[in-house]
Design an enzyme around this catalytic site. Structure first.
Site, PDB file in Angstrom:
ATOM      1  N   HIS A 171      -0.205  60.587  32.707  1.00 59.60           N
ATOM      2  CA  HIS A 171       1.225  60.255  32.634  1.00 59.60           C
ATOM      3  C   HIS A 171       2.063  61.388  33.252  1.00 59.60           C
ATOM      4  CE1 HIS A 171       4.392  57.803  30.199  1.00 59.60           C
ATOM      5  NE2 HIS A 171       4.894  58.260  31.331  1.00 59.60           N
ATOM      6  N   ARG A 227       4.406  51.410  32.762  1.00 55.55           N
ATOM      7  CA  ARG A 227       4.041  51.539  31.359  1.00 55.55           C
ATOM      8  C   ARG A 227       2.677  50.878  31.149  1.00 55.55           C
ATOM      9  NH1 ARG A 227       7.079  55.080  31.143  1.00 55.55           N
ATOM     10  NH2 ARG A 227       8.893  55.396  29.782  1.00 55.55           N
ATOM     11  N   GLU A 275      -1.564  55.384  24.749  1.00 49.14           N
ATOM     12  CA  GLU A 275      -1.464  56.820  25.015  1.00 49.14           C
ATOM     13  C   GLU A 275      -1.309  57.625  23.731  1.00 49.14           C
ATOM     14  OE1 GLU A 275       1.499  57.924  27.882  1.00 49.14           O
ATOM     15  OE2 GLU A 275       0.925  56.332  29.257  1.00 49.14           O
TER      16      GLU A 275
END
Length: 328
Positions: free
Chosen positions: A292, A245, A274
Site C-alpha cells: 500500500h 482499494r 490489510e
C-alpha cells in the site's frame, strides 16, 4: 468554530512527516503518535471523547460505534488521506460532524505506481530479480522469462477520475490503447485528448482488454466489483492492476484464478484484509505485491499534511474547509 477556541486539541492517530507534525505543534494543542502504533478501538473512542479535531488515517476504522461515542467537543474529523471508506459517513451525517480529506495531491504518485506495476507484471521483472538474488541464473537463453510487450495492447481503466486519467496519459505514452468504464462519460475534449474509448457496460469492456487498471473508489456498489463471475470474463493473458482499494476485488477468487492461470498476472498495492495478505497470493510468481505504497513519496505525504493543516485552520477561522466531504 468558536473563535475563543484558539488552540484546539488535535489528536493524530499515526506518525506523519516531521515537517507536518512540527507545524501542527506550532498551531494546535496536538497529541502525536510517536510510536506509530495503530490505535485500538478503545483508543479511538477515547480520542473522539477528548479531541476537538481528530486526524485519522486509512488504518483507523471510524465506524458507527466510534462516531456515536464522540463527545460534543469533537468539531472536525480531518482525515489524512483521500479515501473515506474507513469512516461511516452515514453515521457522520446523522451526528453532523464535518469530515475533510486530502484529494488531488496523490494523483501522480498513484498513477506512477500503477504504471510501475503495469511494467513489472507483464515483463516479469520481480521474477527475474528473485532468480538473480537467489543465485539461480545460469545465463542468457532465448526463451528465458519471456513476458508480454506493452505497445499495441489495450488497457481498460475502471474509474476515470483524476487518477484514472493520469494513468491513461501515461499509458498513451507507451502506445497502449486506452479504454475506460466510468459512472458517467467524460467530456468529448478529454476523451479526444486521451484517445480513450468509453464503455458503458463494464463486462463488455473487460473481456476485450489485455490489461485492467482499477482506479475507482470503494463504495457499496464497488465492493467485490471484481467477483469470481466477473474475473472469469477476463482473457487468459489479461493482467489486473489494483491501486485503489483491496475490497473492490474478491481476493480469494483472484488468487484461485491466478493459481489456475485463468488470468496471466496481477499487480496489487492494496488488499482486502490489510495488513493481512491472502496466503495463496504470497506463493504465486505471477503476482506483484506491494505494501500500500501508492502515495508514498516525500512530496505527496507532505502535501497531504499541508491539506490537513489548511482544513483544520480554515475551520478554526470560521470558514468552510476546502476539502469538506459531504455524506451521500
Amino acid at each position: 468554530m468558536n473563535s475563543s477556541l484558539q488552540r484546539p486539541k488535535v489528536i493524530v492517530t499515526r506518525r506523519l512527516p516531521d515537517v507536518v507534525e512540527t507545524r501542527m505543534a506550532e498551531l494546535f494543542d496536538v497529541t502525536l503518535n510517536l510510536t506509530d502504533t495503530p490505535y485500538t478501538r478503545e483508543q479511538l473512542i477515547e480520542a473522539v471523547q477528548t479531541a476537538d479535531v481528530l486526524v485519522p488515517t486509512v488504518t483507523d476504522k471510524i465506524d458507527r460505534q466510534v462516531i456515536e461515542a464522540a463527545g460534543p467537543q469533537l468539531k472536525l474529523i480531518a482525515n489524512f488521506g483521500a479515501g473515506t471508506n474507513h469512516i461511516d459517513m452515514k453515521a457522520i451525517g446523522e451526528k453532523k460532524i464535518p469530515v475533510t480529506n486530502t484529494p488531488g495531491v496523490l494523483t501522480n504518485d498513484t498513477a506512477d505506481l500503477a504504471l510501475s506495476l503495469l511494467l513489472a507484471v507483464p515483463r516479469r521483472i520481480l521474477e527475474g530479480e528473485k532468480i538473480l538474488r537467489e543465485g539461480k541464473w545460469t545465463g542468457w537463453t532465448p526463451t528465458f522469462l519471456m513476458g508480454q510487450r506493452l505497445q499495441g495492447k489495450r488497457l481498460g481503466i475502471v474509474g476515470m477520475g483524476r487518477i484514472g486519467q493520469a494513468v491513461a496519459k501515461r499509458a498513451k505514452a507507451f502506445d497502449i490503447a486506452v479504454h475506460y468504464h466510468n459512472r458517467s462519460r467524460l467530456p468529448q475534449e478529454i476523451e479526444a485528448d486521451l484517445e480513450a474509448t468509453f464503455w458503458a457496460d463494464l463486462d463488455q469492456m473487460i473481456g476485450r482488454m489485455d490489461f485492467i487498471s482499477i482506479n475507482c473508489p470503494l463504495t457499496e456498489e464497488t465492493h467485490h466489483l471484481f467477483n469470481r463471475e466477473r474475473l472469469k470474463k477476463l482473457q487468459s493473458h489479461a493482467i489486473l492492476i489494483n491501486t485503489a482499494r483491496g475490497e473492490i476485488i474478491d481476493e480469494e477468487a483472484l488468487a484461485d484464478m491466478l493459481e489456475m492461470k485463468r488470468i496471466a498476472g496481477a499487480g496489487l498495492d492494496v488488499f482486502e484484509q490489510e495488513p493481512e495478505i491472502n496466503p495463496k497470493l504470497l506463493e504465486l510468481d505471477n503476482v506483484v505485491l506491494l505494501p500500500h505504497m501508492g502515495s508514498a513519496t516525500i512530496e505527496g505525504r507532505q502535501a497531504m499534511g499541508d491539506k490537513v493543516l489548511i482544513n483544520i485552520q480554515s475551520f478554526m477561522d470560521g470558514h468552510r474547509s476546502p476539502d469538506r466531504v459531504i455524506p451521500e
